[in-house]
Enzyme design. Structure first.
Site, PDB file in Angstrom:
ATOM      1  N   HIS A 182      -4.941  -3.774  -1.835  1.00  0.00           N
ATOM      2  CA  HIS A 182      -5.519  -3.316  -2.530  1.00  0.00           C
ATOM      3  C   HIS A 182      -5.248  -3.549  -3.794  1.00  0.00           C
ATOM      4  CE1 HIS A 182      -4.969   0.682  -0.232  1.00  0.00           C
ATOM      5  NE2 HIS A 182      -4.247  -0.200   1.337  1.00  0.00           N
ATOM      6  N   SER A 199       0.604  -1.192  -0.349  1.00  0.00           N
ATOM      7  CA  SER A 199       0.178  -0.081  -0.192  1.00  0.00           C
ATOM      8  C   SER A 199       0.761   1.299  -0.336  1.00  0.00           C
ATOM      9  CB  SER A 199      -0.778   0.201   1.342  1.00  0.00           C
ATOM     10  OG  SER A 199       0.031  -0.486   2.131  1.00  0.00           O
ATOM     11  N   LYS A 250     -12.122  -0.740   0.164  1.00  0.00           N
ATOM     12  CA  LYS A 250     -11.154  -0.259  -0.386  1.00  0.00           C
ATOM     13  C   LYS A 250     -11.761   0.089  -2.207  1.00  0.00           C
ATOM     14  CE  LYS A 250      -7.505  -0.703   2.071  1.00  0.00           C
ATOM     15  NZ  LYS A 250      -7.128  -1.105   3.100  1.00  0.00           N
TER      16      LYS A 250
END
Length: 396
Positions: free
Chosen positions: A213, A185, A243
């Site tokens: 991610h 990340s 996310k």
């Protein structure tokens, strides 16, 4: 307050502020979209994990509202009593389809997944080979398991092979697991899963990929494991729903037996109330969108590539990111925080990241372009970056 606590807090907070390591929180006034309002000022938002813009999607908002009307605002119990609603079952079936696995289990957050899954399988008689740049939730999950933690040099397959050989041939451990982020990340680099899988096969390592991610970003949105075609090779696929999916929650995907075990032995599943119905409905809708079309993922990558090229052309050090995550590495912590503050004053919200999130001396401003940004927004951000970069001597 106890005097000793008061002294501890005062001394340590002053130390953090003096070193440029104290993080100021900026409340967002309204939705967290491609632009946000902070302190009454409209800003181009480059700090959100809302990769696909789904956190503000009108269709998903309606699904959440409808679910609240049908089920209520909460599930009412832990999953193992009567907190498993039929909508939770549909969610887990959808996640398994999305990740290409036999089954999946949903948790209240991605952080909870790592608390749950690692300690449910690994114990004090085992060892965990963990990439040195793994996320804090992985580190905490490893500690909770009480297994021997063996740090592996970042993305170094020679070091992984060496330490895997030592751990498995020592006779000290019942099981050995290798854990890595799918996408890291802070730097945006991608795990070398093909080589890691070959080493895992050689030494019979359990494989664990936290793709917080990568899901919704890599592999046409299906994740880093899918990107490499390794769905049948990775034992644990971990993901977040906060996310790219744009809501909240997390999941573990894998073999049916693994999921059955986690349902009876992972403590956050056993002792924490289930995800709320509105969140579940929105997640199902978001995953359906990704299964139906690549449009949002393509737009994300287009915007990510555009911003990267612009920052690089201006002379910023953007590291070796292979994903839309785009760090501007400043170096000294106070300068990184000053840089972020000046960006905000000029109309761009891009938060500084400093120690302990990244190593000392590598302070940075991390940019997270999304599918919802327009080229005009990104051009505006690049113009501000050029102005502030020259003003602070970061670029010539």
């Amino acid at each position: 307050m106890a005097k000793i606590l008061d002294q501890f807090l005062e001394e340590n907070l002053q130390e953090l502020r003096g070193a440029g390591l104290y993080n100021e929180i900026d409340p967002v006034e309204g939705p967290n979209g491609p632009t946000i309002k902070v302190g009454g000022k409209d800003l181009v938002n480059l700090s959100s994990n809302n990769y696909l813009g789904l956190a503000t999607d009108e269709g998903l908002k309606k699904l959440a509202k409808d679910a609240v009307d049908k089920y209520g605002v909460g599930a009412g119990a832990v999953r193992t009593i009567n907190g498993t609603l039929d909508i939770h079952v549909r969610l887990e079936e959808k996640l398994a389809e999305f990740k290409g696995t036999e089954a999946a289990i949903a948790y209240q957050s991605g952080f909870n997944c790592n608390m749950a899954a690692i300690s449910a399988v690994m114990d004090k008689n085992d060892a965990i080979l963990s990439d040195e740049l793994n996320h804090a939730s992985i580190i905490d999950g490893c500690r909770l398991s009480r297994a021997k933690i063996i740090r592996v040099n970042h993305q170094n397959m020679d070091d992984l092979r060496k330490k895997a050989k030592e751990a498995t041939e020592s006779g000290q451990y019942n099981k050995v697991m290798y854990i890595t982020d799918g996408v890291f990340s802070m730097d945006g680099d991608v795990a070398n899963l093909p080589d890691a899988v070959q080493i895992a096969k050689e030494f019979d390592l359990i494989t664990y990929v936290d793709d917080a991610h990568g899901s919704g970003v890599m592999g046409r949105g299906k994740g880093t494991v899918k990107h490499f075609g390794l769905e049948k090779e990775i034992d644990f696929q971990i993901g977040t729903l906060s996310k790219a999916i744009g809501v909240v929650g997390g999941y573990v995907a894998g073999k049916q037996q693994l999921i059955d075990w986690l349902k009876v032995r992972s403590r956050p599943f056993l002792f924490s109330t289930a995800m709320t119905p509105g969140d579940v409905a929105a997640v199902i809708g978001a995953v359906d969108k990704l299964l139906a079309s690549d449009e949002l993922v393509d737009k994300l990558w287009e915007n990510g590539d555009y911003l990267k090229a612009g920052l690089k052309k201006l002379g910023f050090d953007i590291g070796n990111s292979e994903t839309p995550i785009t760090p501007c590495i400043i170096g000294e912590e106070k300068l990184a925080q000053q840089f972020s503050k000046r960006l905000m004053e000029e109309g761009v919200y891009a938060k500084s990241i400093v120690f302990p999130t990244v190593p000392k001396g590598t302070g940075r401003v991390r940019n997270m372009p999304t599918a919802a940004h327009t080229k005009e927004m990104l051009d505006e951000a690049l113009a501000v970056y050029e102005k502030v970069g020259k003003e602070l001597g970061v670029i010539g």
